[in-house]
Design a protein around this motif. Sequence first.
Motif, PDB file in Angstrom:
ATOM      1  N   ILE A   3       0.846  -1.188   0.000  1.00 37.84           N
ATOM      2  CA  ILE A   3       0.000   0.000   0.000  1.00 37.84           C
ATOM      3  C   ILE A   3       0.882   1.238   0.000  1.00 37.84           C
ATOM      4  O   ILE A   3       1.830   1.335   0.773  1.00 37.84           O
ATOM      5  N   SER A   4       0.532   2.173  -0.864  1.00 35.90           N
ATOM      6  CA  SER A   4       1.221   3.458  -0.913  1.00 35.90           C
ATOM      7  C   SER A   4       0.164   4.537  -1.059  1.00 35.90           C
ATOM      8  O   SER A   4      -0.994   4.252  -1.368  1.00 35.90           O
ATOM      9  N   SER A   5       0.566   5.767  -0.830  1.00 38.12           N
ATOM     10  CA  SER A   5      -0.381   6.862  -0.981  1.00 38.12           C
ATOM     11  C   SER A   5       0.302   8.043  -1.640  1.00 38.12           C
ATOM     12  O   SER A   5       1.534   8.165  -1.645  1.00 38.12           O
ATOM     13  N   GLU A   6      -0.523   8.911  -2.193  1.00 38.98           N
ATOM     14  CA  GLU A   6      -0.027  10.124  -2.823  1.00 38.98           C
ATOM     15  C   GLU A   6      -1.138  11.171  -2.835  1.00 38.98           C
ATOM     16  O   GLU A   6      -2.322  10.838  -2.757  1.00 38.98           O
ATOM     17  N   PHE A   7      -0.726  12.426  -2.914  1.00 32.61           N
ATOM     18  CA  PHE A   7      -1.660  13.516  -3.137  1.00 32.61           C
ATOM     19  C   PHE A   7      -1.480  13.933  -4.584  1.00 32.61           C
ATOM     20  O   PHE A   7      -0.357  14.200  -5.025  1.00 32.61           O
ATOM     21  N   GLN A   8      -2.579  13.963  -5.324  1.00 32.71           N
ATOM     22  CA  GLN A   8      -2.519  14.282  -6.743  1.00 32.71           C
ATOM     23  C   GLN A   8      -3.705  15.170  -7.090  1.00 32.71           C
ATOM     24  O   GLN A   8      -4.859  14.770  -6.926  1.00 32.71           O
ATOM     25  N   ASP A   9      -3.419  16.378  -7.533  1.00 30.92           N
ATOM     26  CA  ASP A   9      -4.464  17.320  -7.949  1.00 30.92           C
ATOM     27  C   ASP A   9      -5.547  17.488  -6.887  1.00 30.92           C
ATOM     28  O   ASP A   9      -6.741  17.493  -7.195  1.00 30.92           O
ATOM     29  N   GLY A  10      -5.137  17.596  -5.640  1.00 26.41           N
ATOM     30  CA  GLY A  10      -6.079  17.818  -4.550  1.00 26.41           C
ATOM     31  C   GLY A  10      -6.752  16.569  -4.014  1.00 26.41           C
ATOM     32  O   GLY A  10      -7.559  16.650  -3.095  1.00 26.41           O
ATOM     33  N   LEU A  11      -6.436  15.399  -4.575  1.00 26.05           N
ATOM     34  CA  LEU A  11      -7.015  14.137  -4.112  1.00 26.05           C
ATOM     35  C   LEU A  11      -6.010  13.391  -3.260  1.00 26.05           C
ATOM     36  O   LEU A  11      -4.806  13.448  -3.503  1.00 26.05           O
ATOM     37  N   PHE A  12      -6.501  12.652  -2.280  1.00 27.65           N
ATOM     38  CA  PHE A  12      -5.671  11.722  -1.520  1.00 27.65           C
ATOM     39  C   PHE A  12      -5.949  10.338  -2.088  1.00 27.65           C
ATOM     40  O   PHE A  12      -7.073   9.836  -2.015  1.00 27.65           O
ATOM     41  N   ILE A  13      -4.921   9.729  -2.685  1.00 26.75           N
ATOM     42  CA  ILE A  13      -5.073   8.443  -3.364  1.00 26.75           C
ATOM     43  C   ILE A  13      -4.272   7.382  -2.621  1.00 26.75           C
ATOM     44  O   ILE A  13      -3.077   7.555  -2.388  1.00 26.75           O
ATOM     45  N   VAL A  14      -4.946   6.308  -2.265  1.00 28.86           N
ATOM     46  CA  VAL A  14      -4.311   5.162  -1.620  1.00 28.86           C
ATOM     47  C   VAL A  14      -4.300   4.032  -2.646  1.00 28.86           C
ATOM     48  O   VAL A  14      -5.354   3.572  -3.088  1.00 28.86           O
ATOM     49  N   ASN A  15      -3.096   3.618  -3.060  1.00 32.03           N
ATOM     50  CA  ASN A  15      -2.932   2.553  -4.045  1.00 32.03           C
ATOM     51  C   ASN A  15      -2.660   1.233  -3.329  1.00 32.03           C
ATOM     52  O   ASN A  15      -1.704   1.133  -2.561  1.00 32.03           O
ATOM     53  N   ILE A  16      -3.512   0.249  -3.592  1.00 30.56           N
ATOM     54  CA  ILE A  16      -3.408  -1.063  -2.961  1.00 30.56           C
ATOM     55  C   ILE A  16      -2.994  -2.051  -4.043  1.00 30.56           C
ATOM     56  O   ILE A  16      -3.742  -2.277  -4.998  1.00 30.56           O
TER      57      ILE A  16
END
Length: 128
Positions: A3-16
């Motif tokens: 699991i990783s996460s990132e902020f992209q264009d104002g979104l909080f995205i959690v990649n599983i």
Amino acid sequence: MGISSEFQDGLFIVNIDGEYGPEDLVRVVAQGFKDPRFTQSTPVLLNAYLSSTNPPGAYIQRTTREIIDQRPTGHYGKWAIVAGNSPWRFGLARMRALWMDSLGVGMEVFTDTKPALDYLNTYTLAGT
């Protein structure tokens, strides 16, 4: 993988991606909540398209509650989950969305990332 996460264009995205443990999901999401870029209106995307974990219902219920319990007070950003094309994965994602809804937070379920991003990028409040 994991699991990783990132902020992209104002979104909080959690990649599983692949296999993960219940504590990993809760930890990564909670860390995002503490990031200064996370605001009351930040939309959240759980992208489980590449997940290969098959969690039991009790796991989904517990991790959903732990995530919502750590959510910042007053957060009203929209939530979405991408499940992929498998009916099994869609059912698991729908189960998480139902638990979210039972805790007062709406979550939409998608099979592909683009429609989920389109949904999250619309300027309406969560649950609308």
